[in-house]
Design a protein around this motif. Sequence first.
Motif, PDB file in Angstrom:
ATOM      1  N   GLY A  68       0.575  -1.190   0.110  1.00 47.74           N
ATOM      2  CA  GLY A  68       0.496   0.096   0.103  1.00 47.74           C
ATOM      3  C   GLY A  68       0.543   0.686   0.200  1.00 47.74           C
ATOM      4  N   PRO A  69       0.204   2.574  -0.222  1.00 48.42           N
ATOM      5  CA  PRO A  69       1.285   3.679  -0.094  1.00 48.42           C
ATOM      6  C   PRO A  69       1.554   3.756   1.588  1.00 48.42           C
ATOM      7  N   ALA A  70       3.166   4.480   0.123  1.00 48.67           N
ATOM      8  CA  ALA A  70       4.333   4.535   1.566  1.00 48.67           C
ATOM      9  C   ALA A  70       4.167   5.404   3.104  1.00 48.67           C
ATOM     10  N   HIS A  71       3.238   7.306   2.307  1.00 51.55           N
ATOM     11  CA  HIS A  71       2.130   7.731   3.246  1.00 51.55           C
ATOM     12  C   HIS A  71       2.004   7.115   4.814  1.00 51.55           C
ATOM     13  N   VAL A  72       1.201   6.252   4.298  1.00 54.56           N
ATOM     14  CA  VAL A  72       0.016   5.420   4.918  1.00 54.56           C
ATOM     15  C   VAL A  72       1.250   4.711   6.416  1.00 54.56           C
ATOM     16  N   ALA A  73       2.049   4.054   5.784  1.00 54.87           N
ATOM     17  CA  ALA A  73       2.734   2.416   5.970  1.00 54.87           C
ATOM     18  C   ALA A  73       3.606   3.654   7.339  1.00 54.87           C
ATOM     19  N   TYR A  74       4.374   4.491   6.486  1.00 55.30           N
ATOM     20  CA  TYR A  74       5.522   5.193   7.448  1.00 55.30           C
ATOM     21  C   TYR A  74       4.593   5.813   8.791  1.00 55.30           C
ATOM     22  N   ALA A  75       3.195   6.474   8.670  1.00 54.13           N
ATOM     23  CA  ALA A  75       2.093   6.912   9.361  1.00 54.13           C
ATOM     24  C   ALA A  75       2.152   5.626  11.092  1.00 54.13           C
ATOM     25  N   ARG A  76       2.689   5.407  10.768  1.00 53.72           N
ATOM     26  CA  ARG A  76       2.093   3.875  11.621  1.00 53.72           C
ATOM     27  C   ARG A  76       2.848   3.293  11.947  1.00 53.72           C
ATOM     28  N   ALA A  77       4.216   3.624  11.324  1.00 56.89           N
ATOM     29  CA  ALA A  77       4.699   2.475  11.298  1.00 56.89           C
ATOM     30  C   ALA A  77       6.432   2.497  12.381  1.00 56.89           C
ATOM     31  N   SER A  78       6.230   2.042  13.627  1.00 58.25           N
ATOM     32  CA  SER A  78       7.923   2.272  14.936  1.00 58.25           C
ATOM     33  C   SER A  78       8.945   2.910  14.193  1.00 58.25           C
ATOM     34  N   GLU A  79       9.478   3.822  14.544  1.00 59.26           N
ATOM     35  CA  GLU A  79      10.778   4.412  14.539  1.00 59.26           C
ATOM     36  C   GLU A  79      11.993   2.895  14.322  1.00 59.26           C
ATOM     37  N   GLU A  80      11.436   1.926  14.803  1.00 63.45           N
ATOM     38  CA  GLU A  80      12.962   0.713  14.230  1.00 63.45           C
ATOM     39  C   GLU A  80      12.539   0.092  13.298  1.00 63.45           C
ATOM     40  N   LEU A  81      10.974   0.114  12.988  1.00 61.59           N
ATOM     41  CA  LEU A  81      10.948  -0.346  11.166  1.00 61.59           C
ATOM     42  C   LEU A  81      10.970   1.156  10.472  1.00 61.59           C
ATOM     43  N   LYS A  82      11.232   1.852  10.741  1.00 58.82           N
ATOM     44  CA  LYS A  82      11.579   3.063  10.034  1.00 58.82           C
ATOM     45  C   LYS A  82      13.337   3.253   9.536  1.00 58.82           C
ATOM     46  N   ARG A  83      13.648   2.650  10.624  1.00 58.30           N
ATOM     47  CA  ARG A  83      15.246   2.331  10.816  1.00 58.30           C
ATOM     48  C   ARG A  83      15.647   1.280   9.096  1.00 58.30           C
TER      49      ARG A  83
END
Length: 122
Positions: A68-83
């Motif tokens: 799905g869309p990156a902006h949704v995933a990044y808004a819901r992701a933890s800092e660990e997942l973003k790294r």
Amino acid sequence: MSGTERWIAEPEYADMQQRTAYTREQLREMYREHTWAQYMDAEDATNGYLLSREARAAGVDPGTLFSGPAHVAYARASEELKRYWADNPRMTFVEYEEMVAGQRSASAETAHASRNTQNNRL
């Protein structure tokens, strides 16, 4: 390559491409397998910390972050997942399709731009 050689080679090349082409359903199944493998790897890498506090409180399924869309995933992701994603980029279906098919698309370019925007926010 001469005109005659090209005339002979073009149908053979077209036949080869047709044999190696995937159906939309095959691509979707391959993408599901890709996202599942990335989900499992990310869960190990982040010790299960995939969701932000807000997303966890809202009951978001962490598996939905991998498509799905990156902006949704990044808004819901933890800092660990973003790294994790900084080192192991997540892909939308159109990006995956572009990678497998080897053909650029406007939709994939939009997805690339969105992912880059999200990565630049880190």
